[in-house]
Design a protein around this motif. Structure first.
Motif, PDB file in Angstrom:
ATOM      1  N   ASP A  25      -5.921  -2.750  -7.200  1.00 39.01           N
ATOM      2  CA  ASP A  25      -6.869  -3.321  -6.246  1.00 39.01           C
ATOM      3  C   ASP A  25      -7.687  -2.259  -5.529  1.00 39.01           C
ATOM      4  O   ASP A  25      -8.391  -2.559  -4.559  1.00 39.01           O
ATOM      5  CB  ASP A  25      -6.118  -4.175  -5.214  1.00 39.01           C
ATOM      6  N   GLY A  26      -7.595  -1.019  -5.980  1.00 38.52           N
ATOM      7  CA  GLY A  26      -8.413   0.037  -5.407  1.00 38.52           C
ATOM      8  C   GLY A  26      -7.734   0.733  -4.244  1.00 38.52           C
ATOM      9  O   GLY A  26      -6.519   0.942  -4.238  1.00 38.52           O
ATOM     10  N   SER A  27      -8.507   1.073  -3.243  1.00 32.06           N
ATOM     11  CA  SER A  27      -7.955   1.732  -2.053  1.00 32.06           C
ATOM     12  C   SER A  27      -8.779   1.365  -0.835  1.00 32.06           C
ATOM     13  O   SER A  27      -9.957   1.009  -0.948  1.00 32.06           O
ATOM     14  CB  SER A  27      -7.931   3.251  -2.224  1.00 32.06           C
ATOM     15  N   LYS A  28      -8.150   1.439   0.321  1.00 29.79           N
ATOM     16  CA  LYS A  28      -8.847   1.321   1.591  1.00 29.79           C
ATOM     17  C   LYS A  28      -8.551   2.581   2.393  1.00 29.79           C
ATOM     18  O   LYS A  28      -7.425   3.083   2.384  1.00 29.79           O
ATOM     19  CB  LYS A  28      -8.379   0.079   2.356  1.00 29.79           C
ATOM     20  N   ASN A  29      -9.568   3.074   3.078  1.00 28.44           N
ATOM     21  CA  ASN A  29      -9.428   4.335   3.785  1.00 28.44           C
ATOM     22  C   ASN A  29      -9.936   4.193   5.218  1.00 28.44           C
ATOM     23  O   ASN A  29     -10.848   3.402   5.499  1.00 28.44           O
ATOM     24  CB  ASN A  29     -10.197   5.430   3.046  1.00 28.44           C
ATOM     25  N   PHE A  30      -9.339   4.960   6.112  1.00 29.32           N
ATOM     26  CA  PHE A  30      -9.603   4.814   7.539  1.00 29.32           C
ATOM     27  C   PHE A  30      -9.609   6.186   8.197  1.00 29.32           C
ATOM     28  O   PHE A  30      -8.990   7.139   7.712  1.00 29.32           O
ATOM     29  CB  PHE A  30      -8.511   3.953   8.205  1.00 29.32           C
ATOM     30  N   VAL A  31     -10.305   6.250   9.335  1.00 33.27           N
ATOM     31  CA  VAL A  31     -10.271   7.452  10.178  1.00 33.27           C
ATOM     32  C   VAL A  31      -9.537   7.103  11.459  1.00 33.27           C
ATOM     33  O   VAL A  31      -9.865   6.109  12.128  1.00 33.27           O
ATOM     34  CB  VAL A  31     -11.691   7.957  10.497  1.00 33.27           C
ATOM     35  N   VAL A  32      -8.539   7.899  11.792  1.00 35.35           N
ATOM     36  CA  VAL A  32      -7.712   7.680  12.973  1.00 35.35           C
ATOM     37  C   VAL A  32      -8.040   8.737  14.017  1.00 35.35           C
ATOM     38  O   VAL A  32      -8.059   9.933  13.716  1.00 35.35           O
ATOM     39  CB  VAL A  32      -6.215   7.744  12.615  1.00 35.35           C
ATOM     40  N   GLY A  43      -8.631  16.988  15.389  1.00 36.90           N
ATOM     41  CA  GLY A  43      -7.634  15.995  15.779  1.00 36.90           C
ATOM     42  C   GLY A  43      -7.699  14.686  15.028  1.00 36.90           C
ATOM     43  O   GLY A  43      -6.816  13.842  15.192  1.00 36.90           O
ATOM     44  N   SER A  44      -8.714  14.481  14.204  1.00 41.11           N
ATOM     45  CA  SER A  44      -8.817  13.229  13.458  1.00 41.11           C
ATOM     46  C   SER A  44      -7.906  13.270  12.231  1.00 41.11           C
ATOM     47  O   SER A  44      -7.514  14.335  11.748  1.00 41.11           O
ATOM     48  CB  SER A  44     -10.259  12.955  13.039  1.00 41.11           C
ATOM     49  N   ILE A  45      -7.576  12.086  11.735  1.00 40.38           N
ATOM     50  CA  ILE A  45      -6.741  11.943  10.544  1.00 40.38           C
ATOM     51  C   ILE A  45      -7.424  10.948   9.622  1.00 40.38           C
ATOM     52  O   ILE A  45      -7.802   9.856  10.051  1.00 40.38           O
ATOM     53  CB  ILE A  45      -5.341  11.408  10.903  1.00 40.38           C
ATOM     54  N   VAL A  46      -7.594  11.313   8.365  1.00 42.37           N
ATOM     55  CA  VAL A  46      -8.075  10.358   7.377  1.00 42.37           C
ATOM     56  C   VAL A  46      -6.864   9.746   6.697  1.00 42.37           C
ATOM     57  O   VAL A  46      -5.979  10.454   6.200  1.00 42.37           O
ATOM     58  CB  VAL A  46      -9.003  11.017   6.351  1.00 42.37           C
ATOM     59  N   LEU A  47      -6.825   8.435   6.694  1.00 47.19           N
ATOM     60  CA  LEU A  47      -5.698   7.681   6.157  1.00 47.19           C
ATOM     61  C   LEU A  47      -6.112   7.035   4.842  1.00 47.19           C
ATOM     62  O   LEU A  47      -7.082   6.284   4.786  1.00 47.19           O
ATOM     63  CB  LEU A  47      -5.270   6.607   7.162  1.00 47.19           C
ATOM     64  N   ASN A  48      -5.391   7.356   3.774  1.00 47.30           N
ATOM     65  CA  ASN A  48      -5.680   6.838   2.437  1.00 47.30           C
ATOM     66  C   ASN A  48      -4.610   5.809   2.071  1.00 47.30           C
ATOM     67  O   ASN A  48      -3.425   6.123   2.021  1.00 47.30           O
ATOM     68  CB  ASN A  48      -5.669   7.991   1.435  1.00 47.30           C
ATOM     69  N   ALA A  49      -5.025   4.570   1.835  1.00 50.02           N
ATOM     70  CA  ALA A  49      -4.106   3.503   1.443  1.00 50.02           C
ATOM     71  C   ALA A  49      -4.406   3.119   0.000  1.00 50.02           C
ATOM     72  O   ALA A  49      -5.417   2.472  -0.286  1.00 50.02           O
ATOM     73  CB  ALA A  49      -4.261   2.295   2.360  1.00 50.02           C
ATOM     74  N   VAL A  73     -11.782   5.024  -3.202  1.00 51.22           N
ATOM     75  CA  VAL A  73     -11.783   6.443  -3.534  1.00 51.22           C
ATOM     76  C   VAL A  73     -10.427   7.011  -3.118  1.00 51.22           C
ATOM     77  O   VAL A  73      -9.718   6.440  -2.296  1.00 51.22           O
ATOM     78  CB  VAL A  73     -12.918   7.219  -2.833  1.00 51.22           C
ATOM     79  N   THR A  74     -10.078   8.154  -3.704  1.00 47.90           N
ATOM     80  CA  THR A  74      -8.873   8.880  -3.311  1.00 47.90           C
ATOM     81  C   THR A  74      -9.270  10.021  -2.402  1.00 47.90           C
ATOM     82  O   THR A  74     -10.182  10.786  -2.712  1.00 47.90           O
ATOM     83  CB  THR A  74      -8.143   9.415  -4.554  1.00 47.90           C
ATOM     84  N   ILE A  75      -8.604  10.130  -1.267  1.00 48.77           N
ATOM     85  CA  ILE A  75      -8.899  11.203  -0.311  1.00 48.77           C
ATOM     86  C   ILE A  75      -8.138  12.452  -0.723  1.00 48.77           C
ATOM     87  O   ILE A  75      -6.911  12.450  -0.790  1.00 48.77           O
ATOM     88  CB  ILE A  75      -8.496  10.797   1.118  1.00 48.77           C
ATOM     89  N   ALA A 126       0.831  -1.198   0.000  1.00 51.32           N
ATOM     90  CA  ALA A 126       0.000   0.000   0.000  1.00 51.32           C
ATOM     91  C   ALA A 126       0.866   1.248   0.000  1.00 51.32           C
ATOM     92  O   ALA A 126       1.901   1.310   0.659  1.00 51.32           O
ATOM     93  CB  ALA A 126      -0.914   0.006   1.218  1.00 51.32           C
ATOM     94  N   LEU A 127       0.428   2.252  -0.753  1.00 54.63           N
ATOM     95  CA  LEU A 127       1.034   3.579  -0.720  1.00 54.63           C
ATOM     96  C   LEU A 127       0.130   4.455   0.137  1.00 54.63           C
ATOM     97  O   LEU A 127      -1.027   4.700  -0.222  1.00 54.63           O
ATOM     98  CB  LEU A 127       1.161   4.151  -2.128  1.00 54.63           C
ATOM     99  N   LEU A 128       0.640   4.931   1.272  1.00 52.25           N
ATOM    100  CA  LEU A 128      -0.189   5.650   2.233  1.00 52.25           C
ATOM    101  C   LEU A 128       0.093   7.144   2.222  1.00 52.25           C
ATOM    102  O   LEU A 128       1.235   7.569   2.038  1.00 52.25           O
ATOM    103  CB  LEU A 128       0.044   5.108   3.654  1.00 52.25           C
ATOM    104  N   PHE A 129      -0.973   7.924   2.410  1.00 47.48           N
ATOM    105  CA  PHE A 129      -0.816   9.332   2.769  1.00 47.48           C
ATOM    106  C   PHE A 129      -1.988   9.736   3.646  1.00 47.48           C
ATOM    107  O   PHE A 129      -2.991   9.020   3.748  1.00 47.48           O
ATOM    108  CB  PHE A 129      -0.651  10.237   1.542  1.00 47.48           C
ATOM    109  N   THR A 130      -1.843  10.857   4.327  1.00 46.19           N
ATOM    110  CA  THR A 130      -2.817  11.251   5.334  1.00 46.19           C
ATOM    111  C   THR A 130      -3.429  12.613   5.012  1.00 46.19           C
ATOM    112  O   THR A 130      -2.817  13.447   4.337  1.00 46.19           O
ATOM    113  CB  THR A 130      -2.180  11.327   6.731  1.00 46.19           C
ATOM    114  N   ALA A 131      -4.639  12.820   5.509  1.00 50.75           N
ATOM    115  CA  ALA A 131      -5.325  14.107   5.415  1.00 50.75           C
ATOM    116  C   ALA A 131      -5.794  14.480   6.815  1.00 50.75           C
ATOM    117  O   ALA A 131      -6.861  14.035   7.257  1.00 50.75           O
ATOM    118  CB  ALA A 131      -6.506  14.021   4.451  1.00 50.75           C
ATOM    119  N   PRO A 132      -5.019  15.255   7.562  1.00 54.03           N
ATOM    120  CA  PRO A 132      -5.421  15.637   8.919  1.00 54.03           C
ATOM    121  C   PRO A 132      -6.576  16.645   8.898  1.00 54.03           C
ATOM    122  O   PRO A 132      -6.624  17.531   8.032  1.00 54.03           O
ATOM    123  CB  PRO A 132      -4.150  16.277   9.500  1.00 54.03           C
ATOM    124  N   HIS A 133      -7.493  16.502   9.833  1.00 54.13           N
ATOM    125  CA  HIS A 133      -8.557  17.486   9.980  1.00 54.13           C
ATOM    126  C   HIS A 133      -7.964  18.781  10.528  1.00 54.13           C
ATOM    127  O   HIS A 133      -7.056  18.749  11.361  1.00 54.13           O
ATOM    128  CB  HIS A 133      -9.633  16.956  10.931  1.00 54.13           C
TER     129      HIS A 133
END
Length: 314
Positions: A164-171, A153-159, A187-189, A142-149
């Motif tokens: 194979d698409g992408s998986k995304n998470f909220v930290v 304090g939350s961070i959206v993590l884009n993998a 989706v791309t964040i 996975a190639l990861l990058f982040t989008a901090p709010h």
């Protein structure tokens, strides 16, 4: 639809946005760069260096604070963090992103040492260099990058998983603990608008060709735009796009640069004045109010510049 023309702010002769900036991300954020002589540099909204600091050579710049009192570097064996008055080593190999969540905490992502064992998200205490908590995600290659709010304090993590698409998470972080929850996949964040009320999602090449705005934190759809809405039959909307203000979104599309409102309703096509008829925009990054960087192919060479959109539209 109307066409308007962007204003050239300045050309980037010593910096390639797609290669030289940290953190990696599409939306407006504090950005940094590293010179060939080993200095970390803080950049303003026009990607001009405002201050510098000497740092450990031969390491990847991952994150920093605007005053460079904290600079985070990744490496093969461990991370190096330059604090205001000292340097600490963090026992994380091959870190690929780092996000400062306070003056004493950062969130770090790194692939597991053993291939196939996932990707780790870690909460690190900066003064002690201790790993306080770890969450392992089921990701490989996975190639990861982040989008901090900007404020909560939350961070959206884009993998990005390639074909194979992408998986995304909220930290989320709380004291010494991490919480990581899945959100929309494939989706791309892009990032948040300046107020933090909305999140822009762009098409991943392996997914439906649609840009979407979500309310935050509820993640309810607040607007969308499909390539078919613009008359494109296949690709239409690119994976590059960003907020330029709370009410203005810039998208790279098959037909060029498109300005949209906060709900992704098209406003106008945006032209970059050039002397070459065969010009192709390769990427765009949000920098600040009405400001963006664009990398452009022209005359078989790639150039980059900072541009400004008109504050009002005819």
């Amino acid at each position: 639809m109307r066409r308007i023309t962007a204003e050239l702010v300045h050309r980037l002769t010593d910096l390639q946005p797609g290669r030289d900036l940290a953190p990696i991300g599409l939306g407006a954020m504090n950005r940094y760069t590293r010179s060939t002589d080993g200095q970390a540099g803080a950049l303003d909204e026009q990607l001009r260096v405002t201050r510098r600091r000497d740092v450990t050579p031969d390491r990847r710049l991952l994150a920093a604070s605007p005053d460079l009192s904290t600079v985070v570097l990744g490496g093969f064996e461990h991370m190096v963090v330059h604090l205001h008055d000292r340097t600490v080593k963090v026992a994380i190999e091959h870190a690929d992103t780092a996000t400062l969540v306070s003056t004493t905490r950062m969130v770090v992502t790194a692939p597991a040492v053993t291939y196939g064992d996932g990707h780790h998200v870690r909460l690190v205490d900066l003064p002690s260099a201790a790993v306080l908590d770890t969450v392992t995600l089921d990701l490989t290659d996975a190639l990861l990058f982040t989008a901090p709010h900007p404020s909560d304090g939350s961070i959206v993590l884009n993998a990005d998983l390639g074909q194979d698409g992408s998986k995304n998470f909220v930290v989320h972080t709380a004291d010494t603990h991490l919480t990581v929850t899945p959100m929309r996949s494939d989706v791309t964040i892009s990032g948040f608008n300046p107020s933090g009320a909305h999140l822009l999602l762009l098409p991943h090449p392996a997914s439906e060709n649609q840009a979407t705005v979500l309310d935050w934190p509820a993640q309810r759809p607040a607007g969308h735009l499909k390539g078919a809405d613009l008359g494109f039959t296949e690709y239409g909307i690119d994976m590059y796009g960003c907020y330029l203000s709370n009410d203005q979104i810039l998208l790279l599309t098959e037909g060029g640069l498109l300005l949209c409102d906060a709900g992704l309703a098209p406003i106008a096509w945006l032209d970059l004045p050039t002397t070459d008829d065969d010009t192709q925009v390769a990427s765009v990054l949000g920098l600040g109010p009405h400001l963006f960087a664009a990398e452009v192919w022209a005359n078989r060479a790639k150039t980059a510049a900072v541009w400004r959109t008109p504050a009002t539209h005819p």
